[in-house]
Design a protein around this motif. Structure first.
Motif, PDB file in Angstrom:
ATOM      1  N   VAL A  69      34.977 100.029  41.036  1.00  0.00           N
ATOM      2  CA  VAL A  69      35.310  99.320  42.273  1.00  0.00           C
ATOM      3  C   VAL A  69      34.569  97.995  42.285  1.00  0.00           C
ATOM      4  O   VAL A  69      33.354  97.947  42.084  1.00  0.00           O
ATOM      5  CB  VAL A  69      34.918 100.155  43.519  1.00  0.00           C
ATOM      6  CG1 VAL A  69      35.232  99.393  44.791  1.00  0.00           C
ATOM      7  CG2 VAL A  69      35.612 101.508  43.498  1.00  0.00           C
ATOM      8  N   GLN A  70      35.297  96.915  42.527  1.00  0.00           N
ATOM      9  CA  GLN A  70      34.733  95.577  42.534  1.00  0.00           C
ATOM     10  C   GLN A  70      33.843  95.372  43.760  1.00  0.00           C
ATOM     11  O   GLN A  70      34.129  95.882  44.847  1.00  0.00           O
ATOM     12  CB  GLN A  70      35.870  94.561  42.540  1.00  0.00           C
ATOM     13  CG  GLN A  70      35.422  93.134  42.390  1.00  0.00           C
ATOM     14  CD  GLN A  70      36.611  92.185  42.298  1.00  0.00           C
ATOM     15  OE1 GLN A  70      37.759  92.590  42.418  1.00  0.00           O
ATOM     16  NE2 GLN A  70      36.332  90.930  42.102  1.00  0.00           N
ATOM     17  N   ALA A  71      32.758  94.614  43.615  1.00  0.00           N
ATOM     18  CA  ALA A  71      31.882  94.262  44.733  1.00  0.00           C
ATOM     19  C   ALA A  71      32.663  93.406  45.732  1.00  0.00           C
ATOM     20  O   ALA A  71      33.622  92.723  45.366  1.00  0.00           O
ATOM     21  CB  ALA A  71      30.664  93.499  44.230  1.00  0.00           C
ATOM     22  N   LEU A  72      32.248  93.451  46.975  1.00  0.00           N
ATOM     23  CA  LEU A  72      32.898  92.665  48.026  1.00  0.00           C
ATOM     24  C   LEU A  72      32.083  91.413  48.290  1.00  0.00           C
ATOM     25  O   LEU A  72      30.869  91.479  48.491  1.00  0.00           O
ATOM     26  CB  LEU A  72      33.011  93.485  49.318  1.00  0.00           C
ATOM     27  CG  LEU A  72      33.555  92.730  50.535  1.00  0.00           C
ATOM     28  CD1 LEU A  72      35.028  92.400  50.328  1.00  0.00           C
ATOM     29  CD2 LEU A  72      33.367  93.550  51.788  1.00  0.00           C
ATOM     30  N   ASP A  73      32.742  90.272  48.261  1.00  0.00           N
ATOM     31  CA  ASP A  73      32.118  88.986  48.571  1.00  0.00           C
ATOM     32  C   ASP A  73      32.999  88.343  49.635  1.00  0.00           C
ATOM     33  O   ASP A  73      34.092  87.859  49.332  1.00  0.00           O
ATOM     34  CB  ASP A  73      32.043  88.136  47.311  1.00  0.00           C
ATOM     35  CG  ASP A  73      31.197  86.888  47.486  1.00  0.00           C
ATOM     36  OD1 ASP A  73      30.608  86.702  48.566  1.00  0.00           O
ATOM     37  OD2 ASP A  73      31.125  86.094  46.533  1.00  0.00           O
ATOM     38  N   ALA A  74      32.528  88.379  50.888  1.00  0.00           N
ATOM     39  CA  ALA A  74      33.359  87.935  52.006  1.00  0.00           C
ATOM     40  C   ALA A  74      32.670  86.850  52.815  1.00  0.00           C
ATOM     41  O   ALA A  74      31.453  86.865  52.996  1.00  0.00           O
ATOM     42  CB  ALA A  74      33.678  89.122  52.909  1.00  0.00           C
ATOM     43  N   SER A  75      33.473  85.920  53.319  1.00  0.00           N
ATOM     44  CA  SER A  75      32.987  84.884  54.236  1.00  0.00           C
ATOM     45  C   SER A  75      33.519  85.192  55.622  1.00  0.00           C
ATOM     46  O   SER A  75      34.642  85.677  55.780  1.00  0.00           O
ATOM     47  CB  SER A  75      33.497  83.509  53.802  1.00  0.00           C
ATOM     48  OG  SER A  75      33.025  83.189  52.527  1.00  0.00           O
ATOM     49  N   GLY A  76      32.696  84.895  56.611  1.00  0.00           N
ATOM     50  CA  GLY A  76      33.124  85.140  57.989  1.00  0.00           C
ATOM     51  C   GLY A  76      32.217  84.443  58.970  1.00  0.00           C
ATOM     52  O   GLY A  76      31.428  83.572  58.599  1.00  0.00           O
ATOM     53  N   ARG A  77      32.335  84.865  60.226  1.00  0.00           N
ATOM     54  CA  ARG A  77      31.486  84.274  61.266  1.00  0.00           C
ATOM     55  C   ARG A  77      31.085  85.347  62.262  1.00  0.00           C
ATOM     56  O   ARG A  77      31.748  86.363  62.422  1.00  0.00           O
ATOM     57  CB  ARG A  77      32.168  83.102  61.937  1.00  0.00           C
ATOM     58  CG  ARG A  77      33.412  83.431  62.680  1.00  0.00           C
ATOM     59  CD  ARG A  77      34.099  82.173  63.245  1.00  0.00           C
ATOM     60  NE  ARG A  77      35.460  82.501  63.587  1.00  0.00           N
ATOM     61  CZ  ARG A  77      35.814  83.171  64.674  1.00  0.00           C
ATOM     62  NH1 ARG A  77      34.908  83.554  65.528  1.00  0.00           N
ATOM     63  NH2 ARG A  77      37.067  83.460  64.913  1.00  0.00           N
ATOM     64  N   VAL A  78      29.972  85.083  62.921  1.00  0.00           N
ATOM     65  CA  VAL A  78      29.413  86.016  63.895  1.00  0.00           C
ATOM     66  C   VAL A  78      30.245  85.966  65.175  1.00  0.00           C
ATOM     67  O   VAL A  78      30.485  84.892  65.725  1.00  0.00           O
ATOM     68  CB  VAL A  78      27.940  85.673  64.199  1.00  0.00           C
ATOM     69  CG1 VAL A  78      27.378  86.574  65.285  1.00  0.00           C
ATOM     70  CG2 VAL A  78      27.101  85.747  62.930  1.00  0.00           C
TER      71      VAL A  78
END
Length: 99
Positions: A69-78
């Motif tokens: 399973v590939q690692a998760l690299d996500a961008s977002g905001r609070v």
């Protein structure tokens, strides 16, 4: 009446795993560790020692426990900050992009 959780469009996975959070800033990108309590297709809840401001942009790296399973690299905001106890804040992140 249905609870809020029943109205979700995506299943929420309970994780309770350590993640690396990069706080995106104009001057310097600070990295801190946090605990990812849960994750869905559109957001995640992080437990941190310090609060973040609403609308702060972040990048969250969730390592995988398996090579399959590939690692998760996500961008977002609070989008939410709740003080749970002294030095424990629950930070709601909306995911805007997944790499």
């Amino acid at each position: 009446m249905a609870s809020y959780d029943d109205k979700r469009n995506f299943y929420r996975m309970m994780l309770n795993t350590e993640v690396v959070v990069t706080i995106i800033d104009d001057e310097v990108n600070t990295q801190v560790t946090a605990t990812c309590r849960d994750l869905s297709a559109t957001g995640m809840a992080l437990e941190m020692e310090h609060p973040l401001d609403i609308a702060t942009c972040v990048r969250v790296k969730v390592d995988s426990a398996s090579n399959q399973v590939q690692a998760l690299d996500a961008s977002g905001r609070v989008v939410r900050v709740e003080e749970e106890s002294k030095d424990c804040y629950l930070i709601g992140i909306t995911i805007e992009e997944i790499d």
